[in-house]
Write an enzyme that holds these catalytic residues in place. Structure first.
Site, PDB file in Angstrom:
ATOM      1  N   HIS A 101      55.709  23.582 -11.337  1.00 32.09           N
ATOM      2  CA  HIS A 101      54.970  22.839 -10.301  1.00 32.09           C
ATOM      3  C   HIS A 101      53.774  23.600  -9.749  1.00 32.09           C
ATOM      4  O   HIS A 101      53.190  23.167  -8.753  1.00 32.09           O
ATOM      5  CB  HIS A 101      55.885  22.501  -9.121  1.00 32.09           C
ATOM      6  CG  HIS A 101      57.024  21.610  -9.450  1.00 32.09           C
ATOM      7  ND1 HIS A 101      56.978  20.246  -9.299  1.00 32.09           N
ATOM      8  CD2 HIS A 101      58.249  21.876  -9.949  1.00 32.09           C
ATOM      9  CE1 HIS A 101      58.135  19.713  -9.662  1.00 32.09           C
ATOM     10  NE2 HIS A 101      58.924  20.695 -10.064  1.00 32.09           N
ATOM     11  N   LYS A 130      49.954  16.382   4.405  1.00 36.32           N
ATOM     12  CA  LYS A 130      50.520  17.268   3.381  1.00 36.32           C
ATOM     13  C   LYS A 130      50.684  18.638   4.018  1.00 36.32           C
ATOM     14  O   LYS A 130      50.212  18.859   5.136  1.00 36.32           O
ATOM     15  CB  LYS A 130      49.596  17.342   2.160  1.00 36.32           C
ATOM     16  CG  LYS A 130      48.128  17.610   2.537  1.00 36.32           C
ATOM     17  CD  LYS A 130      47.188  17.551   1.345  1.00 36.32           C
ATOM     18  CE  LYS A 130      46.825  16.167   0.860  1.00 36.32           C
ATOM     19  NZ  LYS A 130      47.325  15.799  -0.452  1.00 36.32           N
ATOM     20  N   ARG A 131      51.383  19.568   3.337  1.00 32.98           N
ATOM     21  CA  ARG A 131      51.470  20.918   3.865  1.00 32.98           C
ATOM     22  C   ARG A 131      50.067  21.492   4.080  1.00 32.98           C
ATOM     23  O   ARG A 131      49.125  21.125   3.372  1.00 32.98           O
ATOM     24  CB  ARG A 131      52.266  21.804   2.899  1.00 32.98           C
ATOM     25  CG  ARG A 131      53.753  21.515   2.918  1.00 32.98           C
ATOM     26  CD  ARG A 131      54.371  21.762   4.271  1.00 32.98           C
ATOM     27  NE  ARG A 131      54.481  23.173   4.522  1.00 32.98           N
ATOM     28  CZ  ARG A 131      55.600  23.877   4.436  1.00 32.98           C
ATOM     29  NH1 ARG A 131      56.744  23.265   4.119  1.00 32.98           N
ATOM     30  NH2 ARG A 131      55.615  25.169   4.681  1.00 32.98           N
ATOM     31  N   LYS A 155      44.373  23.026  -0.255  1.00 36.39           N
ATOM     32  CA  LYS A 155      44.356  21.584   0.028  1.00 36.39           C
ATOM     33  C   LYS A 155      43.155  21.196   0.904  1.00 36.39           C
ATOM     34  O   LYS A 155      42.841  20.042   1.068  1.00 36.39           O
ATOM     35  CB  LYS A 155      45.661  21.146   0.675  1.00 36.39           C
ATOM     36  CG  LYS A 155      46.890  21.311  -0.246  1.00 36.39           C
ATOM     37  CD  LYS A 155      48.163  20.882   0.460  1.00 36.39           C
ATOM     38  CE  LYS A 155      49.437  21.218  -0.298  1.00 36.39           C
ATOM     39  NZ  LYS A 155      49.759  20.242  -1.363  1.00 36.39           N
ATOM     40  N   THR A 162      51.779  13.711  -4.940  1.00 33.79           N
ATOM     41  CA  THR A 162      52.541  12.471  -5.049  1.00 33.79           C
ATOM     42  C   THR A 162      52.185  11.560  -3.868  1.00 33.79           C
ATOM     43  O   THR A 162      52.260  10.342  -3.984  1.00 33.79           O
ATOM     44  CB  THR A 162      54.061  12.748  -5.043  1.00 33.79           C
ATOM     45  OG1 THR A 162      54.350  13.718  -4.025  1.00 33.79           O
ATOM     46  CG2 THR A 162      54.520  13.287  -6.387  1.00 33.79           C
ATOM     47  N   LYS A 172      51.375   7.349  -3.412  1.00 40.44           N
ATOM     48  CA  LYS A 172      51.926   6.471  -2.371  1.00 40.44           C
ATOM     49  C   LYS A 172      50.804   5.712  -1.668  1.00 40.44           C
ATOM     50  O   LYS A 172      50.923   4.516  -1.369  1.00 40.44           O
ATOM     51  CB  LYS A 172      52.734   7.292  -1.357  1.00 40.44           C
ATOM     52  CG  LYS A 172      53.968   7.939  -1.963  1.00 40.44           C
ATOM     53  CD  LYS A 172      54.571   9.038  -1.064  1.00 40.44           C
ATOM     54  CE  LYS A 172      55.553   9.890  -1.859  1.00 40.44           C
ATOM     55  NZ  LYS A 172      55.908  11.155  -1.180  1.00 40.44           N
TER      56      LYS A 172
HETATM   57  C1  26Q Z   1      59.509  30.149  -3.462  1.00 44.68           C
HETATM   58  C2  26Q Z   1      60.029  31.405  -3.202  1.00 44.68           C
HETATM   59  C3  26Q Z   1      60.509  31.730  -1.941  1.00 44.68           C
HETATM   60  C4  26Q Z   1      60.470  30.780  -0.936  1.00 44.68           C
HETATM   61  C5  26Q Z   1      59.952  29.519  -1.191  1.00 44.68           C
HETATM   62  C6  26Q Z   1      59.459  29.210  -2.450  1.00 44.68           C
HETATM   63  C7  26Q Z   1      58.895  27.873  -2.717  1.00 44.68           C
HETATM   64  C8  26Q Z   1      59.386  26.743  -2.064  1.00 44.68           C
HETATM   65  C9  26Q Z   1      58.835  25.499  -2.289  1.00 44.68           C
HETATM   66  C10 26Q Z   1      57.851  27.698  -3.595  1.00 44.68           C
HETATM   67  C11 26Q Z   1      57.317  26.446  -3.827  1.00 44.68           C
HETATM   68  C12 26Q Z   1      57.788  25.334  -3.168  1.00 44.68           C
HETATM   69  C13 26Q Z   1      57.230  23.984  -3.339  1.00 44.68           C
HETATM   70  C14 26Q Z   1      56.252  23.659  -4.135  1.00 44.68           C
HETATM   71  C15 26Q Z   1      55.739  22.298  -4.205  1.00 44.68           C
HETATM   72  O1  26Q Z   1      56.071  21.439  -3.411  1.00 44.68           O
HETATM   73  N1  26Q Z   1      54.880  21.997  -5.183  1.00 44.68           N
HETATM   74  C16 26Q Z   1      54.326  20.661  -5.325  1.00 44.68           C
HETATM   75  O2  26Q Z   1      55.140  19.934  -6.228  1.00 44.68           O
HETATM   76  C17 26Q Z   1      54.759  18.577  -6.278  1.00 44.68           C
HETATM   77  C18 26Q Z   1      55.736  17.860  -7.176  1.00 44.68           C
HETATM   78  O3  26Q Z   1      55.512  18.188  -8.511  1.00 44.68           O
HETATM   79  C19 26Q Z   1      53.328  18.434  -6.755  1.00 44.68           C
HETATM   80  O4  26Q Z   1      52.961  17.090  -6.669  1.00 44.68           O
HETATM   81  C20 26Q Z   1      52.380  19.284  -5.911  1.00 44.68           C
HETATM   82  O5  26Q Z   1      51.089  19.261  -6.473  1.00 44.68           O
HETATM   83  C21 26Q Z   1      52.901  20.713  -5.834  1.00 44.68           C
HETATM   84  O6  26Q Z   1      52.100  21.474  -4.942  1.00 44.68           O
END
Ligand code: 26Q
Length: 791
Positions: A347, A525-526, A531, A633, A637
């Site tokens: 991702h 979004k975050r 972004k 995503t 929507k």
């Molecule tokens: C990793 C290590 C330690 C703590 C947290 C994390 C961590 C947690 C969540 C790393 C990444 C995430 C989330 C990533 C994320 O949401 N990515 C998004 O995924 C979506 C679904 O595929 C995409 O549409 C987005 O583009 C992408 O940013």
């Protein structure tokens, strides 16, 4: 499987649960009691379809899909269940005759926020689609006691407060005290692994119902418990605190969701969480497989395991360990079996976001796994002549591990998958040329159109029938109606109704008066530099300047809506939040721009807030630096709900634009290739600022303290960042973004044109259903099929 549900029966069962499950009578029942009673009454109706699905799966003796994810961003479930049961109007009627309002009851449910953002919400959409398609599947994750933090604003600054969704009874889950597995950590390997510490993983099951209740799968979440409930020895010695320490340490593992959606790994507790839920899930999978009496070598015929990013990448070595150490399989065979079962979804391309674990920490926590990884690496190097290592620079690289142990690796949009091949996994792609494939993300139309947008749902169903809900490409049948002014008027009336609903919501929560005829321009979004919420607020200031320069001009009224959380340790993101709030304060108080420009940033953006904001949006902001957003995503929507996109050629924006038509999409900005080139130019950001008087003026205003009069130096760091390290090219895309926003302004006042463009966005977004995505995974990765009898 669906029967019509009579509101009288439902009412009877609500009252039965109120009395017998909650011990309340109607005279002293609270909103919580009514909501719980309705939930229990509906939950009763889920159990039979759930059992039948389990029975059919068992009888078919085919393949089950296991979706392993550290995050499931579910949101509320009551409305979902009501809608899938076809019990929405019965619930409404039953409550009404009890003197209650269905919407109020439904909105009382707290969000299950067991995720950070896109990745977690994608997992939730996938569960919905797996059930709707009747594919036997389990979601596996962690039952965090505290989900994503609550965001509050204090003088415009983000404050994080612990979230407590389990402080109320969580009606949808079934605790399974008898389903528990030991998970070990640390210790030594003397022939066999002797962990120093063991915790118990205890299962909680939530049924996930598909459309029309034709099928239900299970979401199984693990909670960490101590092996010894209470240290009586310490207690007897008078050490009261010491007596509860072992318990607290064990429970800490499932205590809280990590709130970082990139970077910031390296924490021992995070590694323990990852291994904890992965090990419990794999033990459960192997136990279920063996209980059916198959030969262990046929595991890949019965088990497909999808890894949602690298967070569960320890599944490779863990499955090998279970096969070798506990089932007597030979090492090489075990590695082959594991690979045939496992697949990995990437991702992110951000190099800093790829998980790596310090070798020392890893060796201390998972000594047996480190040894297995060394064997996996050796085998990979020897068999292929590749030079790509899994253990390197004193760390274990989870991306490489997941890649090597998977038979398929997928990206989440066409552009992203190409970039995965060209960048992060360039060398591994040469070695394993058929391994990387694409599966463009999707969203569930049940939640993201049918449930959240009743006015549009009705219009669509009146126009083309209800078949679209589980066959979203039928939306294309709206296309001929997009030339009919009657239909377009109805389409915009639905949009208007959603905007009025949102205006009411705002007037409840803020003291801001909102004009529903203004353009609702939404970025939710975050908060991340890539972004570019920063660019959005800079453009807002520039636009405000322009209105003030020419107060008698014809300006298209706009409401700028922001929503999103910053990771607690992400300093720049938090400054951007503060800036947006400071700018909002100044602009909203300006009498000159009163009716033309407003900025709102409601705190604590979550799934439920998205369900109100998205249907009401006219304009969707998808403005990331090209090459950085894997897919997005939210973008899907919005398009589905008839918002137009202003966006870059990034992630799935590219495919959205291809499908809705370039003429119905506001494109701007550098391409992914141009971004890479531009970064090589000397002082590109200073050059861009110097070339743009508009941007220069805005940056000077911020630096002069116009938006932070009591603290003029507040944003010097942010402004300097743009001059010196504008890694995400805010300065380079600014002018194009501004100009494109003015094209949006002119398009919006041409009501007929806008209506047609908006309606075409809905009509042409059917491909972005997560049902389509899941069919792709089932065909290209899992080789699994539906068990629905299509009658
Ligand atoms: C990793 C290590 C330690 C703590 C947290 C994390 C961590 C947690 C969540 C790393 C990444 C995430 C989330 C990533 C994320 O949401 N990515 C998004 O995924 C979506 C679904 O595929 C995409 O549409 C987005 O583009 C992408 O940013």
């Amino acid at each position: 499987m669906t029967k019509t549900i009579a509101s009288e029966d439902l009412q009877f069962n609500i009252l039965r649960h109120l009395k017998k499950s909650l011990g309340k009578d109607t005279a002293n029942a609270t909103l919580y009691d009514w909501r719980t009673s309705l939930s229990l009454a509906l939950r009763d109706l889920v159990v039979d379809p759930w059992f039948q699905s389990t029975r059919k799966t068992y009888e078919a003796a085919g393949k089950r899909v296991y979706y392993l994810s550290m995050e499931f961003l579910i949101g509320r479930l009551l409305e979902d269940v009501a809608v899938n049961l076809g019990a929405e109007s019965a619930s409404r009627a039953a409550l009404e005759s009890l003197g209650l309002d269905y919407d109020e009851v439904v909105h009382d449910e707290p969000d299950a926020a067991l995720g950070n953002g896109g990745l977690g919400r994608l997992a939730a959409c996938f569960l919905d689609s797996l059930s709707t398609l009747g594919i036997p599947a389990y979601g596996y994750g962690i039952r965090y006691e505290h989900g994503l933090f609550e965001q509050h604003f204090e003088n415009g600054r983000q404050i994080e407060v612990a979230e407590g969704w389990l402080s109320q009874r969580h009606t949808w889950e079934f605790e399974r005290p008898e389903v528990n597995y030991p998970v070990g950590f640390g210790g030594h390997v003397n022939g066999t692994w002797e962990p120093a510490e063991t915790v118990i993983a205890n299962a909680y099951d939530t049924p996930i119902l598909g459309w029309k209740a034709r099928w239900a799968n299970t979401l199984r979440l693990w909670s960490a418990k101590p092996t010894v409930l209470f240290d009586l020895g310490s207690f007897n010695r008078g050490d009261l605190v010491g007596a509860v320490v072992p318990e607290a340490l064990a429970r800490a593992i499932s205590r809280v969701l990590y709130p970082d959606d990139t970077t910031e790994a390296g924490k021992e507790l995070r590694l323990k969480q990852e291994y904890f839920f992965t090990s419990a899930s794999l033990q459960d999978i192997v136990r279920r497989f063996k209980s059916e009496g198959f030969d262990i070598e046929t595991l890949p015929d019965h088990v497909a395991i999808q890894l949602n990013d690298t967070h569960p990448a320890i599944a490779g070595p863990e499955l090998v360990r279970l096969l070798v150490d506990e089932n007597g399989v030979e090492m090489k065979t075990a590695i082959d079996i594991a690979k045939a079962c496992l697949a990995y979804t990437n991702h992110t391309l951000l190099p800093e976001a790829l998980e790596r674990w310090d070798l020392g920490l890893f060796a201390r926590t998972l000594p047996r796994h480190l040894h297995i990884i060394e064997i996996i690496e050796e085998e990979h190097l020897a068999a292929t002549g590749s030079h790509v290592r899994i253990i390197e620079d004193h760390s274990v690289k989870m991306g490489e591990l997941a890649f090597v142990m998977a038979h398929r690796v997928n990206g989440v949009s066409a552009l992203h998958s190409e970039l995965v091949k060209k960048t992060v996994f360039h060398d591994l792609n040469q070695t394993y040329p058929d391994r990387i494939i694409n599966q463009t993300n999707g969203v569930t139309p049940r939640r993201w159109l049918y449930s959240c947008n009743p006015p549009l749902r009705s219009l669509i169903s009146e126009t083309i029938g209800e078949g679209w809900v589980d066959d979203l490409e039928q939306l294309s049948r709206l296309e001929p109606h997009c030339a009919d002014s009657g239909f377009l008027d109805a389409f915009m009336a639905a949009k208007r109704a959603n905007k009025e609903r949102l205006a009411c919501w705002f007037s409840d929560k803020t003291d801001l008066q909102i004009d529903p005829s203004a353009m609702f321009d939404v970025q939710i979004k975050r908060i991340h530099e890539y972004k570019r919420q920063f660019m959005n607020i800079l453009e807002t200031i520039a636009h405000w300047n322009e209105i003030r320069d020419n107060p008698n001009g014809e300006w298209t009224p706009r409401l700028k809506i922001f929503g999103g959380k910053a990771a607690p340790g992400y300093v720049v993101a938090k400054e951007i939040i503060h800036l947006i709030n400071d700018v909002a304060k100044v602009i909203n108080a300006d009498p000159v721009t009163q009716d033309r420009l407003k900025v709102v940033y409601p705190p604590n953006y979550n799934v439920s807030m998205a369900e109100i904001l998205i249907p009401a949006a006219d304009l969707s902001e998808q403005i990331s630096t090209a090459g950085k957003e894997a897919s997005g995503t939210g973008n899907m929507k919005f398009a589905l709900n008839g918002a137009l996109t202003i966006g870059t050629l990034d992630g799935a924006n590219v495919e959205i634009r291809e499908r809705v038509g370039a003429e119905n999409f506001f494109l701007f900005g550098l391409t992914a290739e141009e971004v890479v080139e531009r970064r090589n130019q000397h002082d590109y950001s200073r050059a861009a600022i110097a070339a743009s008087p508009r941007l220069t003026r805005v940056l000077n205003q911020i630096a002069d303290g116009l938006f932070s009069p009591g603290d003029p130096g507040r944003y010097h760091g942010l402004v300097r960042l743009l001059h010196e390290h504008d890694y995400f090219l805010v300065t380079c895309d600014f002018d194009d973004y501004f100009d494109t926003q003015r094209q949006v302004d002119s398009a919006f006042v041409d009501h007929a044109r806008w209506a047609r463009m908006a309606a075409l966005n809905t009509a042409r977004s059917g491909w972005f259903s997560s049902d389509r995505t899941i069919r792709g995974y089932a065909e290209d990765i899992w080789n699994s099929s539906s068990l629905l009898d299509r009658s």
